[in-house]
Write a protein that holds these residues in place. Structure first.
Motif, PDB file in Angstrom:
ATOM      1  N   UNK A 174      -7.058   2.434  -1.229  1.00 21.27           N
ATOM      2  CA  UNK A 174      -8.096   3.616  -2.042  1.00 21.27           C
ATOM      3  C   UNK A 174      -6.752   4.076  -3.536  1.00 21.27           C
TER       4      UNK A 174
ATOM      5  N   UNK B  47       1.967   2.267   6.240  1.00 15.82           N
ATOM      6  CA  UNK B  47       2.128   3.599   5.964  1.00 15.82           C
ATOM      7  C   UNK B  47       3.118   3.767   6.336  1.00 15.82           C
TER       8      UNK B  47
ATOM      9  N   UNK C  53       6.148   1.840   4.612  1.00 16.19           N
ATOM     10  CA  UNK C  53       6.117   2.086   3.773  1.00 16.19           C
ATOM     11  C   UNK C  53       7.109   4.223   2.949  1.00 16.19           C
ATOM     12  N   UNK C  54       7.510   4.050   4.647  1.00 18.15           N
ATOM     13  CA  UNK C  54       7.897   5.048   4.366  1.00 18.15           C
ATOM     14  C   UNK C  54       7.254   6.622   4.672  1.00 18.15           C
ATOM     15  N   UNK C  55       5.431   6.559   4.292  1.00 20.58           N
ATOM     16  CA  UNK C  55       5.258   7.309   4.341  1.00 20.58           C
ATOM     17  C   UNK C  55       5.307   8.835   5.599  1.00 20.58           C
TER      18      UNK C  55
ATOM     19  N   UNK D 285       3.651  -0.574  -3.138  1.00 23.30           N
ATOM     20  CA  UNK D 285       2.164   0.029  -1.945  1.00 23.30           C
ATOM     21  C   UNK D 285       1.107  -0.270  -3.420  1.00 23.30           C
TER      22      UNK D 285
ATOM     23  N   UNK E 129      -3.625   0.347   8.231  1.00 24.28           N
ATOM     24  CA  UNK E 129      -3.343   1.459   7.343  1.00 24.28           C
ATOM     25  C   UNK E 129      -2.272   2.907   8.111  1.00 24.28           C
ATOM     26  N   UNK E 130      -1.890   2.881   9.275  1.00 22.96           N
ATOM     27  CA  UNK E 130      -1.395   3.538   9.947  1.00 22.96           C
ATOM     28  C   UNK E 130       0.094   3.049   9.861  1.00 22.96           C
TER      29      UNK E 130
END
Ligand SMILES: Nc1ncnc2c1ncn2[C@@H]1O[C@H](COP(=O)(O)OP(=O)(O)OP(=O)(O)O)[C@@H](O)[C@H]1O
Ligand SMILES: [Mg+2]
Lengths: 297, 262
Positions: A86, A49, A52-54, A82, A45-46
């Motif tokens: 969750x 993220x 996806x530029x988070x 994305x 997930x990291x």
């Protein structure tokens, strides 16, 4: 024109003292599906993220269709979509309202938004529940809506973080079909999953993330070959698998292995020789260091 | 899904804001408890202060004219405090990750909550004034004075709502946001909202005279009922504008700093 839609070079990420990603190198070819496998907490997930530029990586860089995810964030955001681990839908709104909202935010006019929403509701089998609040949706319906929401406009790169976790077999199959359809339309997809069967079915290439590194990548067949061409499976008298040992299948190696283990297990244990499964690959590649050596010995 | 359909241009800022304002207003309308609260609170407070406390504080029966501005601000404080919870809830939900990965100005999600709060609180203000009228409130304001009072109320609501939005952004959980937000709600009681500050012990007077609520109250009271305003007018605007600017900057800063992580 890049051949790779996603290029990841030397990405590192720490949370406090904990190094989660420790130099990730990975490319995803345009129009292909890459499945990222790894145990819980591996950093899947990291990585998604970061892509996806988070948030930015501590070191290294990544490009989406040639645009850097840190310095060209705005361009990247026009290219990606994305679906997080969750479900990211608005529970207070109805399914219909969620889709309209996302269509409008994605730049569709009010009329286009209505048309696209109607089409997506139909395609994701949500017409019956369109005007119910999402709070009342089942997990599967929520996931379908979640995916529909990320497809309101066509973006070339799609991130799916455990898209089928928590779905029943039928919903999972439906979702697989949809993902394959998107791939046929030329989308580049990076998905994470806990299901090896899913990775094998959907992905052109599989990458295994463990201990902060990509410990293996390649096609499902290539990964299986790494474990050995055959697996000796040792079962107890009650037919439980006690141990699996990879082998090249040669008489010499099988005999040698059997000699070694004969004394260690009850005499009524049985063995079978079979082709390695993705599970064997996963266990062999992600096991902690000592047991990995043991199982590959 | 139409394959030939090109990726449309990203939504403009105006459309983005409109979408998020619509979303937040829907949220407000569907949260039945807090909507009831927003309507009932002004009614209850107005009746409480007029009939229960009013007789003791000012036996002359003129207390309703004194207390209306205080009740407006008290209700606005309560009404805007829920913004902290709304914002914190959005920040802890996966949906914010999705908005942040889209080519839109995602801070607009907060703007949406602020706008919905403004609408809710103006409604509450109208209820306060309506109920007040029924129990004997008789302002002598001209149209210009009404507009001035309304302008100041709007400025005050915006300033405090952005402040609560910032609190929602930094606290990181809805319950923490509601806890910290609650503390601000005591400010009106420590001002000239319900009793003149001259009736307070001198150590408290110092605080009450120099906190933002008192000048805002005195200005609204002066505009509506003709009591002297003096320097309070500029102080009221200065305080509200300063809080608004700081709260906006604080919100924008913490929104950017908070990654998309839970
Ligand atoms: N914001 C954060 N602050 C601190 N630690 C974090 C943060 N986000 C993730 N981590 C840690 O980083 C590690 C990797 O988390 P991540 O969610 O990327 O794993 P994952 O591979 O997606 O796991 P799963 O299969 O359970 O979804 C975990 O140990 C997690 O505790
Ligand atoms: Mg994960």
């Amino acid at each position: 024109m890049t051949i790779h839609s996603i290029e990841i070079a030397g990405i590192r990420k720490k949370f406090g003292e904990q190094t989660v990603l420790d130099g990730i190198h990975l490319n995803v070819a345009k129009g292909s599906v890459l499945a990222l496998l790894g145990p819980n907490g591996a950093g899947k997930t990291t990585l998604i993220h970061i892509l996806s530029t988070l948030f930015p990586p501590d070191e290294g860089n990544a490009r989406i269709e040639g645009h850097d995810v840190v310095t060209a964030r705005d361009e990247v955001r026009r290219l990606i979509s994305l679906t997080g681990q969750f479900a990211a839908v608005d529970e207070v709104l109805t399914g219909y309202e969620n889709l309209i909202m996302m269509c409008r935010l994605s730049g569709l006019s009010a009329a286009q938004a209505r048309a696209q929403t109607a089409e997506l509701l139909k395609r994701f089998d949500l017409e019956g529940a369109a005007h119910k609040r999402v709070k009342a949706y089942s997990g599967g319906m929520r996931r379908r809506l979640d995916l529909a929401v990320s497809l309101v406009v066509r973006r070339p790169v799609l991130f799916l973080d455990e898209p089928t976790t928590g779905l029943d077999t039928v919903s999972r199959r439906t979702l697989w079909d949809m993902i394959l359809q998107l791939k046929q339309q030329g989308m580049t997809i990076l998905l994470t999953t806990q299901y090896l069967e899913e990775a094998e079915l959907l992905a052109d290439e599989i990458a295994v993330l463990n201990g902060g590194h990509i410990v293996a990548s390649g096609t499902a067949a290539a990964l299986k070959a790494r474990v050995g061409s055959e697996v000796i499976e040792l079962r107890s008298s009650s037919d439980e698998v006690i141990r699996t040992i990879p082998t090249d299948g040669s008489v010499q190696h099988v005999r040698h292995t059997l000699n070694e283990i004969a004394a260690l297990y009850p005499a009524d244990s049985t063995i079978t020789l079979r082709k390695p499964s993705m599970d064997d690959v996963f266990v062999a590649l992600t096991a902690p260091q000592q047991s990995k050596e043991a199982s590959l010995a | 899904m139409n394959q030939a359909q090109p990726v449309p241009k990203p939504a403009s800022l105006a459309v983005t804001n409109a979408v998020f304002i619509g979303r937040s207003i829907r949220h407000s309308l569907r949260n039945v408890e807090s909507l009831m609260m927003a309507i009932m609170l002004p009614v209850m407070l107005m009746l409480l202060f007029t009939y229960v406390f009013g007789g003791a504080i000012d036996p002359g029966g003129d207390y309703v004219n004194y207390v209306v501005p205080g009740i407006i601000l008290l209700c606005a404080g309560f009404g805007s405090s829920s913004t902290a919870v709304d914002v914190a809830t959005d920040m802890t939900n996966g949906i914010i990750d999705r908005f942040r990965t889209m080519p839109i100005r995602s801070l607009s999600i907060v703007t949406g909550h602020v706008a919905a709060s403004l609408v809710r609180n103006l409604l509450a203000t109208a209820i306060v004034i309506g109920v007040a009228w029924l129990v004997g409130f008789r302002p002598n304001a001209s149209l210009a004075e009404w507009l001035g009072a309304l302008g100041l109320i709007v400025l005050f609501i915006l300033a405090f709502t952005w402040l609560f939005a910032a609190i929602g952004l930094v606290t990181g959980s809805p319950s923490a946001a509601s806890g910290y937000g609650f503390m601000l709600l005591f400010l009106p009681y420590l001002s000239s909202a319900f009793v003149p500050t001259s009736s307070m012990p001198s150590w408290l007077q110092g605080f009450a005279n120099h906190q933002p609520i008192t000048p805002v109250i005195e200005t609204i009271r002066g505009l509506l009922t003709g009591t002297p305003i003096g320097d309070y007018g500029w102080q009221a605007i200065g305080w509200s504008a300063a809080i608004l600017v700081l709260a906006l900057a604080w919100s924008a800063f913490s929104f950017r700093r908070r990654g998309g992580r839970r």
